[in-house]
Design a protein around this motif. Structure first.
Motif, PDB file in Angstrom:
ATOM      1  N   GLY A  33       0.810  -1.213   0.000  1.00 34.66           N
ATOM      2  CA  GLY A  33       0.000   0.000   0.000  1.00 34.66           C
ATOM      3  C   GLY A  33       0.848   1.270   0.000  1.00 34.66           C
ATOM      4  N   LEU A  34       1.914   1.286   0.804  1.00 37.05           N
ATOM      5  CA  LEU A  34       2.788   2.456   0.837  1.00 37.05           C
ATOM      6  C   LEU A  34       3.484   2.671  -0.505  1.00 37.05           C
ATOM      7  CD1 LEU A  34       4.422   2.134   4.382  1.00 37.05           C
ATOM      8  CD2 LEU A  34       2.817   3.891   3.629  1.00 37.05           C
ATOM      9  N   LEU A  35       3.980   1.613  -1.113  1.00 33.84           N
ATOM     10  CA  LEU A  35       4.680   1.752  -2.389  1.00 33.84           C
ATOM     11  C   LEU A  35       3.739   2.195  -3.508  1.00 33.84           C
ATOM     12  CD1 LEU A  35       7.060  -1.343  -2.274  1.00 33.84           C
ATOM     13  CD2 LEU A  35       7.661   1.058  -1.944  1.00 33.84           C
ATOM     14  N   LEU A  36       2.526   1.675  -3.511  1.00 36.65           N
ATOM     15  CA  LEU A  36       1.557   2.084  -4.536  1.00 36.65           C
ATOM     16  C   LEU A  36       1.127   3.538  -4.356  1.00 36.65           C
ATOM     17  CD1 LEU A  36      -0.706  -1.101  -4.813  1.00 36.65           C
ATOM     18  CD2 LEU A  36       0.992  -0.269  -6.468  1.00 36.65           C
ATOM     19  N   GLY A  37       1.328   4.088  -3.164  1.00 33.16           N
ATOM     20  CA  GLY A  37       0.980   5.484  -2.913  1.00 33.16           C
ATOM     21  C   GLY A  37       2.085   6.460  -3.235  1.00 33.16           C
ATOM     22  N   THR A  38       3.237   5.974  -3.745  1.00 31.95           N
ATOM     23  CA  THR A  38       4.349   6.859  -4.088  1.00 31.95           C
ATOM     24  C   THR A  38       4.365   7.151  -5.582  1.00 31.95           C
ATOM     25  OG1 THR A  38       5.963   5.109  -4.556  1.00 31.95           O
ATOM     26  CG2 THR A  38       5.658   5.725  -2.246  1.00 31.95           C
ATOM     27  N   ASP A  39       5.377   7.904  -5.995  1.00 30.65           N
ATOM     28  CA  ASP A  39       5.552   8.225  -7.411  1.00 30.65           C
ATOM     29  C   ASP A  39       6.496   7.261  -8.110  1.00 30.65           C
ATOM     30  OD1 ASP A  39       7.858   8.960  -6.142  1.00 30.65           O
ATOM     31  OD2 ASP A  39       8.161  10.800  -7.308  1.00 30.65           O
ATOM     32  N   ASP A  40       6.781   6.113  -7.487  1.00 30.49           N
ATOM     33  CA  ASP A  40       7.694   5.113  -8.057  1.00 30.49           C
ATOM     34  C   ASP A  40       9.054   5.731  -8.384  1.00 30.49           C
ATOM     35  OD1 ASP A  40       5.319   3.774  -7.907  1.00 30.49           O
ATOM     36  OD2 ASP A  40       5.149   3.318 -10.038  1.00 30.49           O
ATOM     37  N   GLY A  41       9.600   6.472  -7.422  1.00 32.29           N
ATOM     38  CA  GLY A  41      10.877   7.136  -7.669  1.00 32.29           C
ATOM     39  C   GLY A  41      12.017   6.615  -6.831  1.00 32.29           C
ATOM     40  N   ASP A  42      11.766   5.631  -5.964  1.00 36.06           N
ATOM     41  CA  ASP A  42      12.798   5.108  -5.064  1.00 36.06           C
ATOM     42  C   ASP A  42      13.116   3.657  -5.408  1.00 36.06           C
ATOM     43  OD1 ASP A  42      12.729   7.425  -2.987  1.00 36.06           O
ATOM     44  OD2 ASP A  42      10.640   6.786  -3.134  1.00 36.06           O
ATOM     45  N   GLU A  43      14.328   3.241  -5.052  1.00 31.17           N
ATOM     46  CA  GLU A  43      14.725   1.829  -5.136  1.00 31.17           C
ATOM     47  C   GLU A  43      15.228   1.386  -3.763  1.00 31.17           C
ATOM     48  OE1 GLU A  43      16.429   0.136  -8.924  1.00 31.17           O
ATOM     49  OE2 GLU A  43      17.109   2.214  -9.131  1.00 31.17           O
ATOM     50  N   PHE A  44      15.030   0.105  -3.473  1.00 32.82           N
ATOM     51  CA  PHE A  44      15.424  -0.458  -2.179  1.00 32.82           C
ATOM     52  C   PHE A  44      16.299  -1.678  -2.430  1.00 32.82           C
ATOM     53  CE2 PHE A  44      11.344   1.612  -1.990  1.00 32.82           C
ATOM     54  CZ  PHE A  44      11.418   2.411  -0.860  1.00 32.82           C
ATOM     55  N   TRP A  45      17.285  -1.869  -1.543  1.00 31.42           N
ATOM     56  CA  TRP A  45      18.152  -3.045  -1.656  1.00 31.42           C
ATOM     57  C   TRP A  45      18.756  -3.370  -0.295  1.00 31.42           C
ATOM     58  CZ3 TRP A  45      20.050   1.738  -1.894  1.00 31.42           C
ATOM     59  CH2 TRP A  45      21.365   1.981  -1.498  1.00 31.42           C
ATOM     60  N   THR A  46      19.324  -4.538  -0.202  1.00 27.69           N
ATOM     61  CA  THR A  46      19.975  -4.966   1.035  1.00 27.69           C
ATOM     62  C   THR A  46      21.447  -5.235   0.757  1.00 27.69           C
ATOM     63  OG1 THR A  46      19.446  -7.291   0.625  1.00 27.69           O
ATOM     64  CG2 THR A  46      17.867  -6.009   1.928  1.00 27.69           C
ATOM     65  N   THR A  47      22.238  -5.102   1.797  1.00 24.70           N
ATOM     66  CA  THR A  47      23.662  -5.397   1.700  1.00 24.70           C
ATOM     67  C   THR A  47      24.139  -5.967   3.020  1.00 24.70           C
ATOM     68  OG1 THR A  47      25.844  -4.468   1.199  1.00 24.70           O
ATOM     69  CG2 THR A  47      24.301  -3.061   2.381  1.00 24.70           C
ATOM     70  N   ALA A  48      25.173  -6.780   2.933  1.00 27.82           N
ATOM     71  CA  ALA A  48      25.684  -7.429   4.147  1.00 27.82           C
ATOM     72  C   ALA A  48      26.327  -6.430   5.086  1.00 27.82           C
ATOM     73  CB  ALA A  48      26.681  -8.524   3.768  1.00 27.82           C
ATOM     74  N   GLY A  49      27.037  -5.444   4.540  1.00 27.62           N
ATOM     75  CA  GLY A  49      27.595  -4.396   5.376  1.00 27.62           C
ATOM     76  C   GLY A  49      28.707  -4.839   6.280  1.00 27.62           C
TER      77      GLY A  49
END
Length: 297
Positions: A240-256
């Motif tokens: 729901g939160l993602l569908l309410g945005t302008d599709d301008g962000d990307e998300f990813w994970t890293t071990a760090g």
């Protein structure tokens, strides 16, 4: 010796009533076109107009035309191609996320909320270099973290910074990154708008959510379709939160694994410079994503 009487006898008298019916012979004139009628005097010769440069006599100006009212977004008559189009009024979402480039405003917000600030060269900032190199963008050796802000937002500890492109005298923030450090390992994944070109996706496969509306706008790529990944893609709050945005962000994970931090990161990135609204926007989305990933832990 001639006399006035001789003129009369020769027929060349200057009296106006004589000779008015004379016609020029056809072979000397303009065909058989008759001359002026006897009972109508000849028109006096007209003076030739004075010479003027070509285009000197301009046509008379037309009366001013009334201006026709136009509605918002209407294109004026005759306008087209490269000019004349009235600018479109940006939406509220576009005004919030339009590039403003106010790192001072972002840092002022951070100080107001008790966050710590560094320039990206502190020892604890070394781990951020891995976030830049693993980000789903085309980062180069000239990209580095800058304007680092650390603090707490709700239940999360966050670090927010700009990815600065610096080459010679040229330096500009190209991306804004907000990341949440998490304990333990996190599944390797990437959550991106479907319209974005995907970089560095080797070894990742798409995990559909089962929601055609969501899958048409967002793509989840993961190294494996495990329980944590399934919880994320099926979480209704996240979708729901993602569908309410302008599709301008990307998300990813890293071990760090670096900079004294043994855990991983869940991060968000946007082609922009950081500002208060963007930090809060990323914080809300990361809270939902981290919560979904950790729900079964």
């Amino acid at each position: 010796m001639s006399s006035p009487g001789d003129r009369d006898r020769d027929g060349f008298d200057d009296r106006p009533d004589e000779g008015s019916g004379w016609r020029e012979p056809v072979h000397l004139g303009k065909g058989d076109t008759p001359g002026p009628a006897p009972d109508r005097p000849a028109e006096p010769p007209q003076p030739e107009p004075a010479w003027q440069p070509p285009g000197w006599d301009l046509p008379a100006a037309e009366p001013e035309r009334p201006v026709q009212p136009q509605t918002v977004g209407e294109q004026p008559a005759g306008a087209g191609g490269f000019g004349g189009r009235r600018p479109r009024t940006p939406s509220e979402l576009e005004r919030v996320f339009a590039y403003q480039g106010d790192p001072v405003g972002a840092q002022g917000w951070a100080i107001q909320h008790g966050w710590d600030i560094s320039d990206g060269t502190a020892p604890q900032d070394a781990v951020l270099a891995e976030l830049v190199t693993t980000a789903p963008v085309r980062a180069t050796k000239d990209h580095r973290p800058a304007g680092v802000m650390r603090g707490r937002y709700g239940s999360l500890d966050l670090v927010a910074f700009d990815v600065l492109y610096a080459s010679g005298r040229y330096a500009v923030p190209e991306y804004a990154v907000t990341a949440a450090p998490v304990l333990g390992t996190v599944p390797r994944l990437r959550l991106s708008p479907a319209r974005f070109w995907k970089h560095r996706t080797g070894g990742l496969a798409q995990v559909p959510s089962g929601d055609p509306v969501f899958d048409a706008r967002w793509v989840l790529l993961a190294a494996e379709d495990g329980p944590a990944v399934r919880r994320l893609v099926e979480d209704t709050t996240v979708r729901g939160l993602l569908l309410g945005t302008d599709d301008g962000d990307e998300f990813w994970t890293t071990a760090g694994h670096g900079g004294g931090w043994a855990g991983g990161f869940v991060a968000a990135i946007r082609p922009d410079g950081h500002r208060p609204e963007l930090i809060e926007h990323h914080a809300r989305l990361l809270t939902a994503i981290v919560g979904a990933l950790a729900a079964g832990a």
